[in-house]
Design a protein around this motif. Structure first.
Motif, PDB file in Angstrom:
ATOM      1  N   GLU A  32      26.101 -32.084   5.912  1.00 10.53           N
ATOM      2  CA  GLU A  32      26.396 -33.053   6.528  1.00 10.53           C
ATOM      3  C   GLU A  32      27.827 -32.489   6.970  1.00 10.53           C
ATOM      4  N   ALA A  33      28.905 -31.554   6.616  1.00 13.76           N
ATOM      5  CA  ALA A  33      29.869 -31.485   6.656  1.00 13.76           C
ATOM      6  C   ALA A  33      29.941 -30.528   7.711  1.00 13.76           C
ATOM      7  N   GLY A  34      28.865 -30.159   7.345  1.00 12.78           N
ATOM      8  CA  GLY A  34      28.522 -28.160   8.484  1.00 12.78           C
ATOM      9  C   GLY A  34      28.266 -27.278   7.908  1.00 12.78           C
ATOM     10  N   ILE A  35      28.654 -27.423   6.316  1.00 15.42           N
ATOM     11  CA  ILE A  35      28.762 -26.119   5.184  1.00 15.42           C
ATOM     12  C   ILE A  35      28.105 -25.182   5.180  1.00 15.42           C
ATOM     13  N   ASP A  36      27.656 -24.158   5.138  1.00 15.58           N
ATOM     14  CA  ASP A  36      26.115 -23.309   5.206  1.00 15.58           C
ATOM     15  C   ASP A  36      26.605 -23.132   3.420  1.00 15.58           C
ATOM     16  N   LEU A  37      25.265 -23.640   2.952  1.00 10.47           N
ATOM     17  CA  LEU A  37      24.449 -23.500   1.255  1.00 10.47           C
ATOM     18  C   LEU A  37      24.606 -22.272   0.975  1.00 10.47           C
ATOM     19  N   GLN A  38      24.264 -21.411   1.644  1.00  9.70           N
ATOM     20  CA  GLN A  38      24.268 -20.062   1.676  1.00  9.70           C
ATOM     21  C   GLN A  38      25.087 -19.388   1.162  1.00  9.70           C
ATOM     22  N   GLN A  39      26.800 -20.106   1.654  1.00  6.86           N
ATOM     23  CA  GLN A  39      28.216 -19.322   1.844  1.00  6.86           C
ATOM     24  C   GLN A  39      29.065 -19.821   0.765  1.00  6.86           C
ATOM     25  N   VAL A  40      27.861 -21.021  -0.292  1.00  4.68           N
ATOM     26  CA  VAL A  40      28.608 -22.316  -1.566  1.00  4.68           C
ATOM     27  C   VAL A  40      28.311 -20.852  -2.477  1.00  4.68           C
ATOM     28  N   TYR A  41      28.777 -20.787  -3.278  1.00  6.23           N
ATOM     29  CA  TYR A  41      28.462 -21.067  -5.316  1.00  6.23           C
ATOM     30  C   TYR A  41      29.312 -21.898  -6.245  1.00  6.23           C
ATOM     31  N   LEU A  42      27.810 -22.548  -6.812  1.00  4.93           N
ATOM     32  CA  LEU A  42      27.944 -23.318  -7.198  1.00  4.93           C
ATOM     33  C   LEU A  42      27.832 -23.123  -9.001  1.00  4.93           C
ATOM     34  N   THR A  43      29.254 -23.451  -9.086  1.00  2.00           N
ATOM     35  CA  THR A  43      28.600 -23.009 -11.315  1.00  2.00           C
ATOM     36  C   THR A  43      29.731 -24.428 -11.846  1.00  2.00           C
ATOM     37  N   ASN A  44      29.485 -24.050 -13.296  1.00  2.00           N
ATOM     38  CA  ASN A  44      30.504 -25.175 -14.194  1.00  2.00           C
ATOM     39  C   ASN A  44      31.725 -24.257 -14.966  1.00  2.00           C
ATOM     40  N   VAL A  45      32.363 -24.971 -15.524  1.00  2.00           N
ATOM     41  CA  VAL A  45      33.232 -24.082 -15.914  1.00  2.00           C
ATOM     42  C   VAL A  45      32.466 -23.834 -17.245  1.00  2.00           C
ATOM     43  N   VAL A  46      32.302 -24.962 -18.481  1.00  2.00           N
ATOM     44  CA  VAL A  46      31.216 -24.817 -19.864  1.00  2.00           C
ATOM     45  C   VAL A  46      29.440 -24.732 -19.012  1.00  2.00           C
ATOM     46  N   LYS A  47      29.023 -24.146 -19.601  1.00  3.02           N
ATOM     47  CA  LYS A  47      27.719 -23.285 -19.348  1.00  3.02           C
ATOM     48  C   LYS A  47      26.753 -23.815 -20.231  1.00  3.02           C
ATOM     49  N   HIS A  48      27.037 -24.892 -20.830  1.00  3.60           N
ATOM     50  CA  HIS A  48      25.313 -25.865 -21.979  1.00  3.60           C
ATOM     51  C   HIS A  48      26.164 -26.910 -21.824  1.00  3.60           C
ATOM     52  N   PHE A  49      24.975 -27.745 -22.435  1.00  7.66           N
ATOM     53  CA  PHE A  49      24.597 -29.130 -21.496  1.00  7.66           C
ATOM     54  C   PHE A  49      25.419 -30.070 -22.944  1.00  7.66           C
ATOM     55  N   LYS A  50      26.502 -30.110 -23.088  1.00 11.28           N
ATOM     56  CA  LYS A  50      26.329 -31.429 -24.663  1.00 11.28           C
ATOM     57  C   LYS A  50      25.969 -32.829 -24.216  1.00 11.28           C
ATOM     58  N   TRP A  51      25.795 -33.292 -24.487  1.00  8.96           N
ATOM     59  CA  TRP A  51      24.958 -34.996 -24.679  1.00  8.96           C
ATOM     60  C   TRP A  51      24.883 -35.479 -25.781  1.00  8.96           C
TER      61      TRP A  51
END
Length: 119
Positions: A32-51
């Motif tokens: 909606e903000a007009g940001i091309d999702l191909q130009q965005v890299y999504l990641t997390n600080v921690v790489k495992h799921f603690k639950w």
């Protein structure tokens, strides 16, 4: 580069970041903000799921400092490989992992902070 805290249940099951309900909302808002999702890299600080179990559901638990430190190598490698122009920290855990424990979202939300991680 958008950096969150840690994978959630759906991210853990699918092996991809931001594919659960919050990720779906994030992608919709970026679109909606007009940001091309191909130009965005999504990641997390921690790489495992603690639950913890809650009925039939797996409920996310906030990672502790030793888990953040253990995964920092991988985050640094992602940043070095991608050389992002901008890093957006999504929440206190991500901000404190990158900017230090003194960072407070309640006081610094929305601030531009210049550092050597991205121009």
């Amino acid at each position: 580069m958008l950096i969150g805290e840690a994978p959630g249940d759906q991210e853990d099951r699918q092996g991809k970041p931001f594919v659960g309900p919050a990720g779906t909302l994030l992608r919709m808002l970026l679109n909606e903000a007009g940001i091309d999702l191909q130009q965005v890299y999504l990641t997390n600080v921690v790489k495992h799921f603690k639950w913890e179990p809650r009925g039939k559901r797996r409920i996310h638990k906030t990672p502790n400092s030793s888990q953040i430190k253990a995964c920092r190598f991988w985050l640094d490698a992602e940043i070095a490989a991608l050389k992002p122009k901008v890093i957006v920290c999504l929440g206190a855990t991500a901000a404190q992992a990158l900017l230090g424990q003194k960072f407070r979202v309640t006081q610094q939300r929305g601030e531009l902070i210049y550092c050597d991680l991205a121009p």
